[in-house]
Design an enzyme around this catalytic site. Structure first.
Site, PDB file in Angstrom:
ATOM      1  CE  LYS A  77      -3.870   1.678   2.930  1.00 35.77           C
ATOM      2  NZ  LYS A  77      -4.662   1.355   4.147  1.00 35.77           N
ATOM      3  CB  SER A 152      -8.018   3.225   3.164  1.00 37.07           C
ATOM      4  OG  SER A 152      -7.143   2.619   4.091  1.00 37.07           O
ATOM      5  CB  SER A 176      -8.089   0.271   5.942  1.00 35.71           C
ATOM      6  OG  SER A 176      -8.819   1.445   5.811  1.00 35.71           O
TER       7      SER A 176
HETATM    8  N1  GLN Z   1     -12.815   3.463   6.707  1.00 41.26           N
HETATM    9  C1  GLN Z   1     -12.233   3.816   7.963  1.00 41.26           C
HETATM   10  C2  GLN Z   1     -11.949   5.292   7.992  1.00 41.26           C
HETATM   11  O1  GLN Z   1     -12.217   5.943   7.049  1.00 41.26           O
HETATM   12  C3  GLN Z   1     -11.017   3.013   8.245  1.00 41.26           C
HETATM   13  C4  GLN Z   1      -9.815   3.482   7.531  1.00 41.26           C
HETATM   14  C5  GLN Z   1      -8.617   2.644   7.842  1.00 41.26           C
HETATM   15  O2  GLN Z   1      -8.717   1.578   8.461  1.00 41.26           O
HETATM   16  N2  GLN Z   1      -7.473   3.142   7.442  1.00 41.26           N
HETATM   17  O3  GLN Z   1     -11.476   5.797   8.947  1.00 41.26           O
END
Ligand code: GLN
Length: 474
Positions: A77, A152, A176
């Site tokens: 990532k 994400s 994420s």
């Molecule tokens: N979707 C969650 C957020 O927007 C988790 C994001 C993540 O785990 N990096 O905070």
């Protein structure tokens, strides 16, 4: 090309001279190119990957032992600091950032002979659930190009499902890794908080940030964890790993008690997802697994708690991007203050700005007690409830997400709806427990994910039962 063999088999073949690392890297880069239309990748690290592959092959030709991941290509990532391409976190703020050192996770994988070939797309700074918050482009779901891959770590999940590499690294602050794994049909592993070093990973919310993997099997997830886990002097939150290998998987499920959390099966669970999950749980019961209903009464508050604590920590972590030491520097400003404001104004996208504002608000005097402090109290309550539940059962089982992958654009105008996609995943982050997404079946052709959780530091046992359940579900 057919799908990649198991990671252990790839490495054994390379180590024994039956396969050249150079060939694997080319194969991986070709898949990245062939599947460009999905926009999973921000940049390749082709030049460095080829050099490293040549080095692996050279060492093997000399009879040296390279390691457990000899020649295995992987994708990181793009919030992992790595050589060979810029580390952007998919943000304009870091678009030109050339990392001066590598994340411990990347270093550990490289030390075992793995080769990073590309950097995957994400929601900028990992804020989001769909990759639509990437400042560059949205990744498309491998099963339906009109849908999101989840986020994400959407680029990482799509890359693995599209066979660009045998595994990818992701980060999981509120879901994420598990959410995109569920939406794309991959295994997504979020270890216990602190088990894997976060040194060299762009910080989001430091009290819940965790590093993990996206793979095609539990066995592959276990090997990757075995390489990554353990104390790192560069990350003071890291904890001791277990004594034995995480990759020793064989185990029966006999005598294990599973809890299905009542609150996760509430009405807002999409009926078609419910059907797949109920069906999967039925298979576990048929195999003689003991499953009982349990309750985490504070669970319905977990999302609200997360969306107070997370922005609070985000607002603090993002303060380092001032355009001077770090981040987009705005040329032509008349003084430092204008340069600071313009850098942040241009460098941060809408979601980062929203989180900075919400975070600053909940931490400001007068509101701190009403929001941040109260959220921390409920977080502690949730941790206590989780501990209590794990006194009566060994593992929790339930859905990873309430829906399947949604259409691109469906939630972009409504941040609250976007936040709701994390409803099943944030509790594991707030309480620090390990959790895994397993592909559980399909609904209208789209993958549905089953989530398993275990008490903190029980990663080895969680992977063991996940392996058995994976076999039951396929
Ligand atoms: N979707 C969650 C957020 O927007 C988790 C994001 C993540 O785990 N990096 O905070």
């Amino acid at each position: 090309m057919t799908s990649w063999p198991a990671i252990a088999d790839i490495a054994n073949k390379v180590q024994s001279g039956g396969q050249r690392a150079e060939g694997l890297v080319e194969q991986s880069l070709k898949m990245v190119e062939d599947k460009q239309a999905y926009k999973a990748i921000i940049a390749t690290t082709a030049k460095r990957a080829r050099m490293r592959a040549a080095d692996v092959d050279h060492r093997i030709a000399k009879g040296q032992r390279v390691g457990r991941l000899a020649g295995v290509p992987f994708i990181a990532k793009d919030n992992f600091l790595a050589y060979g391409a810029n580390t952007t976190a998919a943000s304009n703020m870091l678009k030109n950032f050339d990392a001066p050192y590598q994340a411990t996770a990347i270093e550990r994988l490289e030390a075992e002979g793995a080769i990073c070939v590309a950097k995957a797309n994400l929601d900028a700074f990992a804020h989001g659930s769909s990759t639509e918050n990437s400042d560059f482009f949205t990744t498309l779901n491998p099963h339906d190009k009109s849908r999101v891959p989840g986020g994400s770590s959407g680029g990482s999940a799509a890359a693995v499902v599209l066979d660009m590499a045998p595994f990818a690294l992701g980060t999981d602050t509120g879901g994420s890794i598990r959410l995109p794994a569920a939406f794309c049909g991959a295994v997504g592993y979020k270890p216990t908080y602190g088990l894997v070093s976060r040194s060299g990973v762009v910080a989001m919310a430091s009290s819940t940030d965790v590093i993990g993997s996206l793979t095609r099997s539990v066995e592959d997830a276990a090997i990757v964890l075995d390489v990554l886990a353990g104390v790192d002097p560069l990350d003071s939150t890291t904890i001791q790993r277990q004594a034995g290998s995480y990759a020793d998987l064989p185990i029966g499920l006999k005598g294990k008690r599973f809890g299905i959390v009542k609150e996760y099966m509430a009405e807002d669970l999409n009926p078609s997802v419910r059907k797949v999950i109920t069906n999967a749980i039925g298979k576990l019961k048929d195999a003689g697994i003991h499953i009982e209903e349990v309750s985490l009464p504070s669970l319905p508050l977990a999302l609200a708690v997360y969306y107070i604590i997370c922005p609070a920590e985000v607002s603090s972590n993002l303060s380092r991007y001032d355009g001077q030491r770090f981040g987009h520097s705005y040329k032509g400003a008349k003084d430092l203050s204008e340069s600071y404001n313009k850098s942040r104004g241009v460098g941060f996208g809408t979601e980062a700005k929203r989180r900075i504002m919400v975070g600053t608000y909940v931490l400001s005097s007068g509101y701190y007690d009403a929001y941040y402090k109260r959220a921390q109290i409920v977080r502690t309550k949730l941790i206590n409830e989780m501990n209590d539940v794990f006194n009566s059962v060994d593992f929790l089982v339930g859905p990873t997400a309430a829906t399947t992958a949604f259409k691109i654009g469906a939630n972009s105008e409504n941040p609250l709806n976007m936040y709701l996609t994390d409803i099943m995943t944030v509790a594991a982050n707030l309480t620090g427990v390990p959790a895994i997404n397993l592909p559980a079946g399909r609904s209208d052709g789209l993958p549905v994910g089953l989530q398993l959780m275990a008490p903190q530091r029980q990663d080895g046992r969680l992977l063991q039962v996940a392996k058995t359940i994976e076999e039951l579900l396929t």
